[in-house]
Motif scaffolding. Structure first.
Motif, PDB file in Angstrom:
ATOM      1  N   VAL A 167       0.883  -1.160   0.000  1.00 14.14           N
ATOM      2  CA  VAL A 167       0.000   0.000   0.000  1.00 14.14           C
ATOM      3  C   VAL A 167       0.922   1.211   0.000  1.00 14.14           C
ATOM      4  CG1 VAL A 167      -1.738   1.289   1.272  1.00 14.14           C
ATOM      5  CG2 VAL A 167      -1.805  -1.185   1.291  1.00 14.14           C
ATOM      6  N   ILE A 168       0.779   2.058  -0.999  1.00 17.93           N
ATOM      7  CA  ILE A 168       1.596   3.262  -1.113  1.00 17.93           C
ATOM      8  C   ILE A 168       0.670   4.457  -0.931  1.00 17.93           C
ATOM      9  CG2 ILE A 168       3.116   4.616  -2.590  1.00 17.93           C
ATOM     10  CD1 ILE A 168       3.752   1.942  -4.028  1.00 17.93           C
ATOM     11  N   ILE A 169       0.937   5.244   0.095  1.00 15.05           N
ATOM     12  CA  ILE A 169       0.092   6.383   0.406  1.00 15.05           C
ATOM     13  C   ILE A 169       0.872   7.656   0.132  1.00 15.05           C
ATOM     14  CG2 ILE A 169      -1.179   7.561   2.231  1.00 15.05           C
ATOM     15  CD1 ILE A 169      -1.328   4.683   3.488  1.00 15.05           C
ATOM     16  N   ARG A 170       0.337   8.478  -0.754  1.00 17.68           N
ATOM     17  CA  ARG A 170       0.936   9.778  -1.053  1.00 17.68           C
ATOM     18  C   ARG A 170       0.100  10.829  -0.330  1.00 17.68           C
ATOM     19  NH1 ARG A 170       1.497   6.658  -5.426  1.00 17.68           N
ATOM     20  NH2 ARG A 170       3.561   6.524  -6.341  1.00 17.68           N
ATOM     21  N   TYR A 171       0.768  11.605   0.492  1.00 19.21           N
ATOM     22  CA  TYR A 171       0.028  12.601   1.262  1.00 19.21           C
ATOM     23  C   TYR A 171       0.817  13.899   1.338  1.00 19.21           C
ATOM     24  CZ  TYR A 171       3.100  11.618   5.231  1.00 19.21           C
ATOM     25  OH  TYR A 171       4.189  11.480   6.047  1.00 19.21           O
ATOM     26  N   GLY A 172       0.098  14.947   1.608  1.00 21.35           N
ATOM     27  CA  GLY A 172       0.708  16.264   1.779  1.00 21.35           C
ATOM     28  C   GLY A 172       0.153  16.901   3.033  1.00 21.35           C
ATOM     29  N   HIS A 173       0.471  18.164   3.202  1.00 24.12           N
ATOM     30  CA  HIS A 173       0.002  18.889   4.377  1.00 24.12           C
ATOM     31  C   HIS A 173      -0.778  20.118   3.932  1.00 24.12           C
ATOM     32  CE1 HIS A 173       3.289  16.461   6.006  1.00 24.12           C
ATOM     33  NE2 HIS A 173       2.611  16.506   7.134  1.00 24.12           N
ATOM     34  N   THR A 174      -1.833  20.436   4.670  1.00 23.56           N
ATOM     35  CA  THR A 174      -2.594  21.648   4.396  1.00 23.56           C
ATOM     36  C   THR A 174      -1.860  22.834   5.007  1.00 23.56           C
ATOM     37  OG1 THR A 174      -3.899  21.433   6.417  1.00 23.56           O
ATOM     38  CG2 THR A 174      -4.760  20.349   4.433  1.00 23.56           C
ATOM     39  N   TRP A 175      -2.350  24.019   4.760  1.00 26.19           N
ATOM     40  CA  TRP A 175      -1.678  25.208   5.296  1.00 26.19           C
ATOM     41  C   TRP A 175      -1.788  25.284   6.812  1.00 26.19           C
ATOM     42  CZ3 TRP A 175      -4.396  29.062   7.800  1.00 26.19           C
ATOM     43  CH2 TRP A 175      -5.771  29.011   7.679  1.00 26.19           C
ATOM     44  N   ASN A 177      -3.570  12.246  -0.584  1.00 28.17           N
ATOM     45  CA  ASN A 177      -3.807  12.566  -1.985  1.00 28.17           C
ATOM     46  C   ASN A 177      -4.210  11.321  -2.768  1.00 28.17           C
ATOM     47  OD1 ASN A 177      -3.047  15.200  -1.421  1.00 28.17           O
ATOM     48  ND2 ASN A 177      -0.926  14.818  -1.959  1.00 28.17           N
ATOM     49  N   GLU A 178      -3.569  10.190  -2.454  1.00 31.94           N
ATOM     50  CA  GLU A 178      -3.809   8.970  -3.233  1.00 31.94           C
ATOM     51  C   GLU A 178      -3.330   7.755  -2.447  1.00 31.94           C
ATOM     52  OE1 GLU A 178      -1.320   7.713  -6.867  1.00 31.94           O
ATOM     53  OE2 GLU A 178      -2.989   8.893  -7.652  1.00 31.94           O
ATOM     54  N   ILE A 179      -4.083   6.658  -2.566  1.00 29.99           N
ATOM     55  CA  ILE A 179      -3.684   5.385  -1.971  1.00 29.99           C
ATOM     56  C   ILE A 179      -3.585   4.371  -3.104  1.00 29.99           C
ATOM     57  CG2 ILE A 179      -4.304   3.527  -0.400  1.00 29.99           C
ATOM     58  CD1 ILE A 179      -5.869   5.552   1.232  1.00 29.99           C
ATOM     59  N   ASP A 180      -2.406   3.791  -3.301  1.00 33.94           N
ATOM     60  CA  ASP A 180      -2.188   2.763  -4.323  1.00 33.94           C
ATOM     61  C   ASP A 180      -2.075   1.416  -3.622  1.00 33.94           C
ATOM     62  OD1 ASP A 180      -2.006   4.815  -6.114  1.00 33.94           O
ATOM     63  OD2 ASP A 180       0.164   4.738  -6.288  1.00 33.94           O
ATOM     64  N   LEU A 181      -2.834   0.451  -4.088  1.00 33.54           N
ATOM     65  CA  LEU A 181      -2.782  -0.898  -3.540  1.00 33.54           C
ATOM     66  C   LEU A 181      -2.270  -1.826  -4.630  1.00 33.54           C
ATOM     67  CD1 LEU A 181      -3.489  -2.998  -1.330  1.00 33.54           C
ATOM     68  CD2 LEU A 181      -5.738  -3.149  -2.389  1.00 33.54           C
ATOM     69  N   HIS A 213       0.188  -2.462 -12.355  1.00 32.06           N
ATOM     70  CA  HIS A 213      -0.774  -1.360 -12.362  1.00 32.06           C
ATOM     71  C   HIS A 213      -1.605  -1.433 -11.089  1.00 32.06           C
ATOM     72  CE1 HIS A 213       0.401  -0.649 -16.472  1.00 32.06           C
ATOM     73  NE2 HIS A 213       0.208  -1.926 -16.725  1.00 32.06           N
ATOM     74  N   PRO A 214      -1.430  -0.477 -10.195  1.00 35.02           N
ATOM     75  CA  PRO A 214      -2.099  -0.561  -8.894  1.00 35.02           C
ATOM     76  C   PRO A 214      -3.573  -0.168  -8.956  1.00 35.02           C
ATOM     77  CG  PRO A 214      -0.902   1.475  -9.037  1.00 35.02           C
ATOM     78  CD  PRO A 214      -0.582   0.701 -10.286  1.00 35.02           C
ATOM     79  N   ARG A 215      -4.291  -0.561  -7.936  1.00 30.43           N
ATOM     80  CA  ARG A 215      -5.647  -0.066  -7.708  1.00 30.43           C
ATOM     81  C   ARG A 215      -5.483   1.244  -6.944  1.00 30.43           C
ATOM     82  NH1 ARG A 215      -9.658  -3.192  -9.962  1.00 30.43           N
ATOM     83  NH2 ARG A 215      -9.029  -5.357  -9.928  1.00 30.43           N
ATOM     84  N   VAL A 216      -6.177   2.276  -7.372  1.00 26.73           N
ATOM     85  CA  VAL A 216      -6.041   3.591  -6.764  1.00 26.73           C
ATOM     86  C   VAL A 216      -7.322   3.915  -5.993  1.00 26.73           C
ATOM     87  CG1 VAL A 216      -5.675   6.050  -7.191  1.00 26.73           C
ATOM     88  CG2 VAL A 216      -4.503   4.348  -8.592  1.00 26.73           C
TER      89      VAL A 216
END
Length: 108
Positions: free
Chosen positions: A47-55, A62-66, A73-76
């Protein structure tokens, strides 16, 4: 970030999966990456989780790839609940397949 994946960790513990987690902070991208490897025998699912921070400093996924069994080709997914629903259905299908096809040790 730890609280974001608490439901996923609990799900994996309930179904006797091992897991490892790691954190990646890319140098050139504004978002951070959290990698979660899991599996019963070998850790071949990710599981690859791409995340950021708000102000305000809060974390935003932002996105979770499984990627199951080293898929190319992952499931998003957009959130953790959708991913857990998908894993529940996949796990139910796998249990049904194992019940339909007995293993070699069951035949003896």
């Amino acid at each position: 970030m730890i609280t974001m994946l608490s439901r996923t960790k609990e799900f994996l513990r309930q179904h006797n999966y091992r897991y490892e987690k790691s954190y990646i902070r890319p140098l050139m991208a504004p978002e951070s990456v959290y990698v979660f490897k899991f599996g019963k025998d070998s850790l071949n699912n990710r599981v690859i989780i791409r995340y950021g921070h708000t102000w305000t400093g809060r974390q935003r996924i932002n996105e979770i790839d499984l990627r199951l069994h080293k898929q190319k080709h992952p499931r998003v997914f957009q959130n953790e609940a959708d991913m857990l629903d998908y894993l529940e259905t996949r796990l139910a299908q796998r249990k049904q397949k194992n019940a339909d096809h007995p293993s070699k040790t069951d035949k003896v």
